[in-house]
Enzyme design. Sequence first.
Site, PDB file in Angstrom:
ATOM      1  N   VAL A   1      63.484   0.925  41.291  1.00 22.20           N
ATOM      2  CA  VAL A   1      63.064   1.013  39.886  1.00 22.20           C
ATOM      3  C   VAL A   1      63.602   2.325  39.316  1.00 22.20           C
ATOM      4  O   VAL A   1      63.288   3.412  39.831  1.00 22.20           O
ATOM      5  CB  VAL A   1      61.529   0.947  39.748  1.00 22.20           C
ATOM      6  CG1 VAL A   1      61.131   1.080  38.278  1.00 22.20           C
ATOM      7  CG2 VAL A   1      60.990  -0.346  40.337  1.00 22.20           C
TER       8      VAL A   1
ATOM      9  N   HIS B   1      59.934   8.172  40.177  1.00 18.78           N
ATOM     10  CA  HIS B   1      58.542   8.035  40.612  1.00 18.78           C
ATOM     11  C   HIS B   1      58.370   8.652  41.985  1.00 18.78           C
ATOM     12  O   HIS B   1      59.302   8.670  42.792  1.00 18.78           O
ATOM     13  CB  HIS B   1      58.112   6.555  40.637  1.00 18.78           C
ATOM     14  CG  HIS B   1      59.055   5.669  41.376  1.00 18.78           C
ATOM     15  ND1 HIS B   1      60.219   5.201  40.817  1.00 18.78           N
ATOM     16  CD2 HIS B   1      59.014   5.181  42.637  1.00 18.78           C
ATOM     17  CE1 HIS B   1      60.856   4.447  41.694  1.00 18.78           C
ATOM     18  NE2 HIS B   1      60.158   4.423  42.809  1.00 18.78           N
ATOM     19  N   MET B   2      57.165   9.121  42.228  1.00 17.03           N
ATOM     20  CA  MET B   2      56.807   9.687  43.515  1.00 17.03           C
ATOM     21  C   MET B   2      55.828   8.738  44.192  1.00 17.03           C
ATOM     22  O   MET B   2      54.817   8.357  43.597  1.00 17.03           O
ATOM     23  CB  MET B   2      56.168  11.058  43.303  1.00 17.03           C
ATOM     24  CG  MET B   2      55.679  11.708  44.570  1.00 17.03           C
ATOM     25  SD  MET B   2      54.942  13.295  44.176  1.00 17.03           S
ATOM     26  CE  MET B   2      56.416  14.203  43.777  1.00 17.03           C
TER      27      MET B   2
HETATM   28  P1  AMP Z   1      61.526   2.536  44.885  1.00 17.78           P
HETATM   29  O1  AMP Z   1      62.135   1.702  45.970  1.00 17.78           O
HETATM   30  O2  AMP Z   1      61.327   3.971  45.300  1.00 17.78           O
HETATM   31  O3  AMP Z   1      62.262   2.407  43.573  1.00 17.78           O
HETATM   32  O4  AMP Z   1      60.054   1.984  44.695  1.00 17.78           O
HETATM   33  C1  AMP Z   1      59.701   1.082  43.701  1.00 17.78           C
HETATM   34  C2  AMP Z   1      58.279   0.674  43.972  1.00 17.78           C
HETATM   35  O5  AMP Z   1      57.746   0.093  42.798  1.00 17.78           O
HETATM   36  C3  AMP Z   1      58.126  -0.344  45.093  1.00 17.78           C
HETATM   37  O6  AMP Z   1      57.295   0.201  46.115  1.00 17.78           O
HETATM   38  C4  AMP Z   1      57.483  -1.545  44.403  1.00 17.78           C
HETATM   39  O7  AMP Z   1      56.548  -2.213  45.212  1.00 17.78           O
HETATM   40  C5  AMP Z   1      56.827  -0.891  43.194  1.00 17.78           C
HETATM   41  N1  AMP Z   1      56.618  -1.752  42.048  1.00 17.78           N
HETATM   42  C6  AMP Z   1      57.523  -2.554  41.430  1.00 17.78           C
HETATM   43  N2  AMP Z   1      56.962  -3.188  40.384  1.00 17.78           N
HETATM   44  C7  AMP Z   1      55.676  -2.751  40.317  1.00 17.78           C
HETATM   45  C8  AMP Z   1      54.574  -3.034  39.444  1.00 17.78           C
HETATM   46  N3  AMP Z   1      54.684  -3.886  38.431  1.00 17.78           N
HETATM   47  N4  AMP Z   1      53.397  -2.412  39.691  1.00 17.78           N
HETATM   48  C9  AMP Z   1      53.265  -1.556  40.717  1.00 17.78           C
HETATM   49  N5  AMP Z   1      54.264  -1.244  41.563  1.00 17.78           N
HETATM   50  C10 AMP Z   1      55.453  -1.835  41.377  1.00 17.78           C
END
Ligand code: AMP
Length: 116
Positions: free
Chosen positions: A97, A101-102
């Site tokens: 995403v 984010h942390m």
């Molecule tokens: P990253 O791989 O560091 O980009 O982590 C993205 C994180 O966002 C993953 O752990 C997903 O499970 C989480 N994620 C994606 N969509 C959502 C959502 N709608 N609500 C909460 N977490 C999400």
Amino acid sequence: MAEETIFSKIIRREIPADVVYQDELVTAFRDISPQAPTHVLIVPNVLIPTVNDVTSAHEAALGRMITVAAKIAEQEGIAEDGYRLIVNCNRHGGQEVYHIHMHLVGGRVLGPLLPR
Ligand code: AMP
């Protein structure tokens, strides 16, 4: 202008999420696919796609992410045992995403940082 992700909609409360903390700089909500008993994402309210896009103008929000992480860890009862804070960047870092984010992950022994 960077493209918004689903996290902007969560920050604006346009779609449901389990928000555990929000202030003028950051929002924290539970990961939809938790990897541990506690798995919270802490994000700046302003869209910064990756760590590569960070500037000094973002330092207040980035610093707040850490203080909020510590506060949530305390609330979750994992501060003393410990936890891990993770920020992934781009493809090799496993970023999915593109809104910085942390991850706050804890509640069990997490093991080595990287697969050996
Ligand atoms: P990253 O791989 O560091 O980009 O982590 C993205 C994180 O966002 C993953 O752990 C997903 O499970 C989480 N994620 C994606 N969509 C959502 C959502 N709608 N609500 C909460 N977490 C999400």
